[in-house]
Design a protein around this motif. Structure first.
Motif, PDB file in Angstrom:
ATOM      1  N   UNK A  54       0.884  -1.251   0.196  1.00 39.69           N
ATOM      2  CA  UNK A  54       0.043  -0.123   0.055  1.00 39.69           C
ATOM      3  C   UNK A  54       0.796   1.302  -0.110  1.00 39.69           C
ATOM      4  N   UNK A  55       1.975   0.979   0.964  1.00 40.17           N
ATOM      5  CA  UNK A  55       2.922   2.458   0.862  1.00 40.17           C
ATOM      6  C   UNK A  55       3.621   2.728  -0.601  1.00 40.17           C
ATOM      7  N   UNK A  56       3.973   1.393  -1.183  1.00 43.36           N
ATOM      8  CA  UNK A  56       4.483   1.662  -2.547  1.00 43.36           C
ATOM      9  C   UNK A  56       3.546   2.171  -3.345  1.00 43.36           C
ATOM     10  N   UNK A  57       2.294   1.794  -3.389  1.00 49.61           N
ATOM     11  CA  UNK A  57       1.319   2.202  -4.274  1.00 49.61           C
ATOM     12  C   UNK A  57       1.015   3.922  -3.935  1.00 49.61           C
ATOM     13  N   UNK A  58       0.955   3.994  -2.644  1.00 50.49           N
ATOM     14  CA  UNK A  58       0.658   5.483  -2.479  1.00 50.49           C
ATOM     15  C   UNK A  58       1.800   6.452  -2.951  1.00 50.49           C
ATOM     16  N   UNK A  59       3.051   5.754  -2.684  1.00 52.42           N
ATOM     17  CA  UNK A  59       4.258   6.393  -3.114  1.00 52.42           C
ATOM     18  C   UNK A  59       4.191   6.918  -4.497  1.00 52.42           C
ATOM     19  N   UNK A  60       3.865   5.751  -5.483  1.00 50.65           N
ATOM     20  CA  UNK A  60       3.707   6.059  -6.962  1.00 50.65           C
ATOM     21  C   UNK A  60       2.757   6.901  -7.281  1.00 50.65           C
ATOM     22  N   UNK A  61       1.563   6.731  -6.583  1.00 54.93           N
ATOM     23  CA  UNK A  61       0.598   7.834  -6.680  1.00 54.93           C
ATOM     24  C   UNK A  61       0.932   9.443  -6.553  1.00 54.93           C
ATOM     25  N   UNK A  62       1.686   9.454  -5.436  1.00 51.43           N
ATOM     26  CA  UNK A  62       2.043  10.831  -5.198  1.00 51.43           C
ATOM     27  C   UNK A  62       3.124  11.192  -6.102  1.00 51.43           C
ATOM     28  N   UNK A  63       4.090  10.325  -6.426  1.00 54.11           N
ATOM     29  CA  UNK A  63       4.761  10.576  -7.696  1.00 54.11           C
ATOM     30  C   UNK A  63       4.285  11.029  -8.897  1.00 54.11           C
ATOM     31  N   UNK A  64       2.975  10.616  -9.264  1.00 51.89           N
ATOM     32  CA  UNK A  64       2.326  10.631 -10.131  1.00 51.89           C
ATOM     33  C   UNK A  64       1.690  12.138 -10.142  1.00 51.89           C
ATOM     34  N   UNK A  65       1.073  12.429  -8.920  1.00 54.76           N
ATOM     35  CA  UNK A  65       0.437  13.813  -8.628  1.00 54.76           C
ATOM     36  C   UNK A  65       1.425  14.964  -8.747  1.00 54.76           C
ATOM     37  N   UNK A  66       2.650  14.690  -8.232  1.00 53.15           N
ATOM     38  CA  UNK A  66       3.745  15.664  -8.352  1.00 53.15           C
ATOM     39  C   UNK A  66       4.065  16.048  -9.845  1.00 53.15           C
ATOM     40  N   UNK A  67       4.128  14.955 -10.603  1.00 49.44           N
ATOM     41  CA  UNK A  67       4.397  15.182 -12.073  1.00 49.44           C
ATOM     42  C   UNK A  67       3.418  16.009 -12.887  1.00 49.44           C
ATOM     43  N   UNK A  68       1.968  15.779 -12.348  1.00 48.55           N
ATOM     44  CA  UNK A  68       0.809  16.222 -12.961  1.00 48.55           C
ATOM     45  C   UNK A  68       0.580  17.822 -12.570  1.00 48.55           C
ATOM     46  N   UNK A  69       1.169  18.079 -11.234  1.00 48.26           N
ATOM     47  CA  UNK A  69       1.254  19.261 -10.677  1.00 48.26           C
ATOM     48  C   UNK A  69       2.313  20.182 -11.408  1.00 48.26           C
ATOM     49  N   UNK A  70       3.553  19.736 -11.762  1.00 44.41           N
ATOM     50  CA  UNK A  70       4.337  20.542 -12.548  1.00 44.41           C
ATOM     51  C   UNK A  70       3.798  20.745 -13.871  1.00 44.41           C
ATOM     52  N   UNK A  71       3.279  19.764 -14.481  1.00 44.16           N
ATOM     53  CA  UNK A  71       2.752  19.871 -15.909  1.00 44.16           C
ATOM     54  C   UNK A  71       1.367  21.021 -15.762  1.00 44.16           C
ATOM     55  N   UNK A  72       0.824  21.056 -14.789  1.00 49.51           N
ATOM     56  CA  UNK A  72      -0.381  22.083 -14.677  1.00 49.51           C
ATOM     57  C   UNK A  72       0.424  23.564 -14.434  1.00 49.51           C
ATOM     58  N   UNK A  73       1.520  23.438 -13.597  1.00 48.66           N
ATOM     59  CA  UNK A  73       2.047  24.745 -13.294  1.00 48.66           C
ATOM     60  C   UNK A  73       2.679  25.299 -14.639  1.00 48.66           C
ATOM     61  N   UNK A  74       3.490  24.422 -15.255  1.00 47.37           N
ATOM     62  CA  UNK A  74       4.032  24.889 -16.829  1.00 47.37           C
ATOM     63  C   UNK A  74       2.999  25.420 -17.584  1.00 47.37           C
ATOM     64  N   UNK A  75       1.731  24.677 -17.764  1.00 48.96           N
ATOM     65  CA  UNK A  75       0.662  25.032 -18.427  1.00 48.96           C
ATOM     66  C   UNK A  75       0.271  26.413 -18.229  1.00 48.96           C
ATOM     67  N   UNK A  76       0.063  26.693 -16.806  1.00 50.90           N
ATOM     68  CA  UNK A  76      -0.545  28.052 -16.233  1.00 50.90           C
ATOM     69  C   UNK A  76       0.625  29.006 -16.562  1.00 50.90           C
ATOM     70  N   UNK A  77       1.821  28.971 -16.335  1.00 49.74           N
ATOM     71  CA  UNK A  77       2.763  29.746 -16.958  1.00 49.74           C
ATOM     72  C   UNK A  77       2.599  30.263 -18.455  1.00 49.74           C
ATOM     73  N   UNK A  78       2.332  29.102 -19.437  1.00 48.18           N
ATOM     74  CA  UNK A  78       2.069  29.245 -20.543  1.00 48.18           C
ATOM     75  C   UNK A  78       1.153  30.106 -21.007  1.00 48.18           C
ATOM     76  N   UNK A  79       0.070  29.747 -20.250  1.00 46.09           N
ATOM     77  CA  UNK A  79      -1.369  30.549 -20.460  1.00 46.09           C
ATOM     78  C   UNK A  79      -0.906  32.049 -19.932  1.00 46.09           C
ATOM     79  N   UNK A  80      -0.374  32.256 -18.814  1.00 44.55           N
ATOM     80  CA  UNK A  80      -0.346  33.612 -18.675  1.00 44.55           C
ATOM     81  C   UNK A  80       0.601  34.226 -19.335  1.00 44.55           C
ATOM     82  N   UNK A  81       1.794  33.511 -20.125  1.00 43.94           N
ATOM     83  CA  UNK A  81       2.476  34.337 -20.799  1.00 43.94           C
ATOM     84  C   UNK A  81       1.519  34.914 -22.218  1.00 43.94           C
ATOM     85  N   UNK A  82       0.667  33.919 -22.834  1.00 46.66           N
ATOM     86  CA  UNK A  82       0.077  34.120 -23.834  1.00 46.66           C
ATOM     87  C   UNK A  82      -1.012  35.195 -23.649  1.00 46.66           C
ATOM     88  N   UNK A  83      -1.555  35.175 -22.454  1.00 50.68           N
ATOM     89  CA  UNK A  83      -2.614  36.335 -21.903  1.00 50.68           C
ATOM     90  C   UNK A  83      -1.769  37.709 -21.881  1.00 50.68           C
TER      91      UNK A  83
END
Length: 174
Positions: A66-95
């Motif tokens: 369970x801890x391994x699964x949670x750890x992988x899920x947390x890593x996945x969420x961190x990657x998605x969060x980083x992706x969303x941040x980069x997209x927000x920065x791109x959107x802000x630049x375009x705006x």
């Protein structure tokens, strides 16, 4: 087999002890039977503890999975969060870029509108006109909202609702 060795060891120990204490055979048999019961009770306890140990081991394995699964899920969420941040920065630049283009367009519109003001040569811009629109042919007052413009070659026109020039009689511009 382990049980046999343990029983044999106890029997030897009791025999030695009995010789020193001078126990009879019947008393020794009673002591051996009592010891056998204790041994069997201990074996039952050991078996139940072994079962509990297996359960705890299984629980620990499940917990680790369970801890391994949670750890992988947390890593996945961190990657998605980083992706969303980069997209927000791109959107802000375009705006910001769009707002900059809008401001440039507004400035150019101001310049064009200040340069392209039509020269109105007629003092009768909004003169009132009469028309016969009733059934009884009585004249009705209808104010005109058109701005009449004299062109460079003397033609008279106004800008219609579509933004096109509509030429009229030159007398309306005088």
């Amino acid at each position: 087999m382990k049980y046999s060795y343990t029983l044999l060891l106890i029997l030897i120990a009791l025999t030695t002890y009995a010789q020193k204490q001078r126990y009879s055979k019947s008393e020794l048999k009673a002591i051996v039977i009592a010891q056998q019961e204790k041994i069997s009770n201990m074996e039952i306890e050991i078996a139940s503890l072994s079962g509990l140990q297996k359960k705890y081991l299984k629980a620990d394995q499940d917990k680790f999975a369970c801890l391994n699964k949670l750890s992988s899920m947390l890593d996945s969420l961190k990657m998605k969060n980083d992706y969303i941040k980069s997209k927000n920065e791109q959107n802000q630049y375009l705006l910001n870029y769009i707002n900059q283009l809008k401001e440039e367009l507004r400035q150019k519109d101001r310049v064009v509108s200040s340069i392209a003001q039509p020269v109105i040569s007629s003092p009768r811009m909004n003169k009132a006109r009469y028309s016969l629109s009733n059934d009884d042919n009585t004249p009705t007052y209808k104010p005109s909202r058109r701005v009449y413009i004299t062109g460079p070659r003397g033609g008279c026109y106004y800008i219609n609702g579509n933004g096109n020039k509509t030429y009229v009689d030159r007398s309306l511009c005088r």
